[in-house]
Design a protein around this motif. Structure first.
Motif, mmCIF file in Angstrom:
data_model
loop_
_atom_site.group_PDB
_atom_site.id
_atom_site.type_symbol
_atom_site.label_atom_id
_atom_site.label_comp_id
_atom_site.label_asym_id
_atom_site.label_seq_id
_atom_site.Cartn_x
_atom_site.Cartn_y
_atom_site.Cartn_z
ATOM 1 N N MET A 45 0.778 -1.341 -0.027
ATOM 2 C CA MET A 45 0.222 0.009 0.187
ATOM 3 C C MET A 45 0.935 1.167 -0.065
ATOM 4 O O MET A 45 0.386 2.298 -0.659
ATOM 5 C CB MET A 45 -0.930 0.011 1.275
ATOM 6 C CG MET A 45 -1.952 -1.045 1.211
ATOM 7 S SD MET A 45 -3.012 -1.142 2.656
ATOM 8 C CE MET A 45 -3.807 0.461 2.495
ATOM 9 N N SER A 46 1.883 1.151 0.699
ATOM 10 C CA SER A 46 2.773 2.438 0.441
ATOM 11 C C SER A 46 3.311 2.798 -0.738
ATOM 12 O O SER A 46 3.979 3.797 -0.894
ATOM 13 C CB SER A 46 4.039 2.289 1.700
ATOM 14 O OG SER A 46 4.799 1.174 1.390
ATOM 15 N N ILE A 47 3.437 1.642 -1.571
ATOM 16 C CA ILE A 47 4.001 2.054 -2.843
ATOM 17 C C ILE A 47 2.935 2.227 -3.969
ATOM 18 O O ILE A 47 3.074 3.168 -4.936
ATOM 19 C CB ILE A 47 4.739 0.764 -3.618
ATOM 20 C CG1 ILE A 47 6.013 0.359 -2.609
ATOM 21 C CG2 ILE A 47 5.228 0.937 -4.675
ATOM 22 C CD1 ILE A 47 7.135 1.755 -2.413
ATOM 23 N N THR A 48 1.900 1.491 -3.804
ATOM 24 C CA THR A 48 0.637 1.803 -4.725
ATOM 25 C C THR A 48 -0.082 2.898 -4.504
ATOM 26 O O THR A 48 -0.830 3.445 -5.444
ATOM 27 C CB THR A 48 0.203 0.308 -5.083
ATOM 28 O OG1 THR A 48 -0.524 -0.050 -3.655
ATOM 29 C CG2 THR A 48 0.881 -0.633 -5.374
ATOM 30 N N ASN A 49 -0.658 3.162 -3.247
ATOM 31 C CA ASN A 49 -1.387 4.311 -2.928
ATOM 32 C C ASN A 49 -0.955 5.589 -2.809
ATOM 33 O O ASN A 49 -1.574 6.571 -2.880
ATOM 34 C CB ASN A 49 -2.014 3.795 -1.478
ATOM 35 C CG ASN A 49 -3.067 2.614 -1.758
ATOM 36 O OD1 ASN A 49 -3.098 1.927 -3.052
ATOM 37 N ND2 ASN A 49 -3.474 1.953 -0.881
ATOM 38 N N VAL A 50 0.418 5.826 -2.806
ATOM 39 C CA VAL A 50 1.134 7.154 -2.506
ATOM 40 C C VAL A 50 2.309 7.281 -3.167
ATOM 41 O O VAL A 50 3.067 6.389 -3.252
ATOM 42 C CB VAL A 50 0.868 7.566 -0.953
ATOM 43 C CG1 VAL A 50 1.932 6.707 -0.239
ATOM 44 C CG2 VAL A 50 1.449 8.946 -0.821
ATOM 45 N N GLU A 51 2.525 8.223 -3.656
ATOM 46 C CA GLU A 51 4.136 8.580 -4.324
ATOM 47 C C GLU A 51 5.087 8.224 -3.614
ATOM 48 O O GLU A 51 6.126 7.709 -3.813
ATOM 49 C CB GLU A 51 3.839 9.712 -5.125
ATOM 50 C CG GLU A 51 5.171 9.928 -5.924
ATOM 51 C CD GLU A 51 5.210 11.311 -6.681
ATOM 52 O OE1 GLU A 51 6.266 11.831 -7.267
ATOM 53 O OE2 GLU A 51 4.041 12.250 -6.771
ATOM 54 N N ASP A 52 5.072 9.121 -2.440
ATOM 55 C CA ASP A 52 6.101 9.124 -1.404
ATOM 56 C C ASP A 52 5.449 9.315 -0.241
ATOM 57 O O ASP A 52 4.938 10.114 0.597
ATOM 58 C CB ASP A 52 7.256 10.332 -1.732
ATOM 59 C CG ASP A 52 8.340 10.292 -0.986
ATOM 60 O OD1 ASP A 52 8.556 9.448 0.114
ATOM 61 O OD2 ASP A 52 9.287 10.812 -1.167
ATOM 62 N N ALA A 53 5.504 7.777 0.604
ATOM 63 C CA ALA A 53 4.377 7.820 1.844
ATOM 64 C C ALA A 53 5.253 8.634 2.913
ATOM 65 O O ALA A 53 4.687 9.296 3.922
ATOM 66 C CB ALA A 53 4.723 6.386 2.254
ATOM 67 N N ASN A 54 6.835 8.695 2.842
ATOM 68 C CA ASN A 54 7.655 9.344 3.980
ATOM 69 C C ASN A 54 7.210 10.755 3.985
ATOM 70 O O ASN A 54 7.070 11.580 4.986
ATOM 71 C CB ASN A 54 9.161 9.167 3.776
ATOM 72 C CG ASN A 54 9.528 7.610 3.961
ATOM 73 O OD1 ASN A 54 8.861 6.807 5.044
ATOM 74 N ND2 ASN A 54 10.479 7.013 3.334
ATOM 75 N N ARG A 55 7.620 11.316 2.746
ATOM 76 C CA ARG A 55 7.120 13.030 2.511
ATOM 77 C C ARG A 55 5.750 13.162 2.703
ATOM 78 O O ARG A 55 5.372 14.103 3.307
ATOM 79 C CB ARG A 55 7.450 13.308 1.075
ATOM 80 C CG ARG A 55 7.476 14.689 0.723
ATOM 81 C CD ARG A 55 7.896 14.981 -0.514
ATOM 82 N NE ARG A 55 7.642 16.484 -1.017
ATOM 83 C CZ ARG A 55 6.774 17.022 -1.409
ATOM 84 N NH1 ARG A 55 5.490 16.337 -1.764
ATOM 85 N NH2 ARG A 55 6.459 18.360 -1.761
ATOM 86 N N SER A 56 4.657 12.405 2.457
ATOM 87 C CA SER A 56 3.292 12.580 2.483
ATOM 88 C C SER A 56 3.088 12.671 4.205
ATOM 89 O O SER A 56 2.298 13.405 4.533
ATOM 90 C CB SER A 56 2.453 11.662 2.001
ATOM 91 O OG SER A 56 2.655 11.738 0.482
ATOM 92 N N THR A 57 3.681 11.767 4.836
ATOM 93 C CA THR A 57 3.259 11.830 6.101
ATOM 94 C C THR A 57 4.105 12.999 6.962
ATOM 95 O O THR A 57 3.419 13.464 8.027
ATOM 96 C CB THR A 57 4.116 10.485 6.814
ATOM 97 O OG1 THR A 57 3.331 9.295 6.487
ATOM 98 C CG2 THR A 57 3.694 10.442 8.286
ATOM 99 N N ARG A 58 5.132 13.752 6.551
ATOM 100 C CA ARG A 58 5.426 14.589 7.128
ATOM 101 C C ARG A 58 4.794 15.699 6.861
ATOM 102 O O ARG A 58 4.601 16.436 7.789
ATOM 103 C CB ARG A 58 7.123 14.745 6.423
ATOM 104 C CG ARG A 58 8.135 13.869 6.941
ATOM 105 C CD ARG A 58 9.448 14.040 6.064
ATOM 106 N NE ARG A 58 10.334 12.658 6.422
ATOM 107 C CZ ARG A 58 11.130 13.021 7.247
ATOM 108 N NH1 ARG A 58 11.546 13.871 8.104
ATOM 109 N NH2 ARG A 58 12.137 11.698 7.588
#
Length: 286
Positions: free
Chosen positions: A132-145
């Motif tokens: 899900m972290s790869i297919t549902n969002v472009e950059d999970a780390n940056r989006s979380t920040r």
């Protein structure tokens, strides 16, 4: 009846597109099978040298998300350990599933009572679903920040300054639940949120210090007044006892003399009865 069936199928397809759960790639088609077969032939002809490109390793704290001809293969993320890919048609992305911490930059927040404060925090999170972290969002780390910084401003904007200073733990738990709910479709689990520091303007700090000092002085005066009140009541009760028993006054006098003599000074005290003084005062008045 046909138009109605078509409408139902379209509605079901649209509902399926909204699902955030990653699906397997499914059938790759005729061309995909041809490329897959040719790749196996090339691997067989170049064996064992082709093993260097086909066998990959991921660590215990990593997972590999594999795509075949752009489609997610069945079985989800691979790892830890060895896994097999087919060169030319397979691509993979490694995802670190360890807990990651980052500092939220200081945010200028206008509180509910119109006070500007600078607040920073620290967030701990980890990837719990690599696919899900790869297919549902472009950059999970940056989006979380980015979501953490936005959530911090939104939450503190609804609080008073006194609530921010006294209810940090409650605010941290509320932020953690809000972030966890927002990052759940991305396969990210927010484990902990802590508010590090609340910085106030210098003028406000001076005003609060003056207010606290005034409050302390007021409490000190109240305590001193209460002590004087209790002491006066105790003296009144002692005077009442001495009036009832004249010998008590003489004993108190002797105790005072004993206290004075213990200090090793040259003070000499001559007791004068008050009745004698009253007789002299009465003669002068005559």
């Amino acid at each position: 009846m046909m138009p109605r069936r078509e409408f139902i199928l379209v509605a079901e397809n649209e509902a399926g597109d909204d699902d955030t759960t990653p699906k397997d790639g499914g059938d790759v088609g005729c061309c995909g099978y041809i490329l897959w077969f040719l790749s196996l032939v090339v691997i067989a002809l170049t064996f064992p040298f082709s093993l260097c490109l086909c066998i990959k390793v991921v660590q215990e704290y990593e997972r590999a998300v594999i795509f075949r001809l752009g489609r997610l293969i069945a079985g989800g993320a691979k790892g830890p350990g060895l896994f097999f890919i087919i060169p030319c048609i397979d691509s993979y992305t490694k995802v670190d599933i360890r807990t990651v911490s980052f500092d939220v930059p200081p945010q200028e927040v206008l509180t509910k009572d119109s006070v500007t404060v600078a607040v920073d925090a620290v967030v701990y999170y980890r990837v719990q679903n690599a696919t899900m972290s790869i297919t549902n969002v472009e950059d999970a780390n940056r989006s979380t920040r980015l979501l953490a910084a936005t959530t911090l401003r939104n939450v503190l904007g609804t609080k008073n300054l006194s609530e921010i200073l006294s209810e940090r733990e409650t605010i941290s738990h509320y932020m953690q639940s809000s972030l966890d709910e927002g990052t759940d479709p991305w396969g990210v689990k927010v484990e902990r949120v802590e508010i590090k520091d609340v910085r106030l303007p210098v003028q406000l700090q001076r005003a609060m210090a003056a207010e606290a000092e005034a409050a302390r002085e007021a409490r000190a005066k109240v305590i001193s007044a209460e002590g004087e009140h209790k002491a006066s009541r105790a003296l009144k009760e002692a005077a009442d006892v001495m009036v009832e028993s004249p010998a008590a006054l003489q004993l108190r006098y002797l105790q005072t003399l004993n206290t004075i003599s213990a200090e090793k000074n040259s003070t000499i005290i001559f007791p004068l009865p008050i009745d004698l003084l009253q007789s002299f005062m009465s003669r002068k008045t005559k």
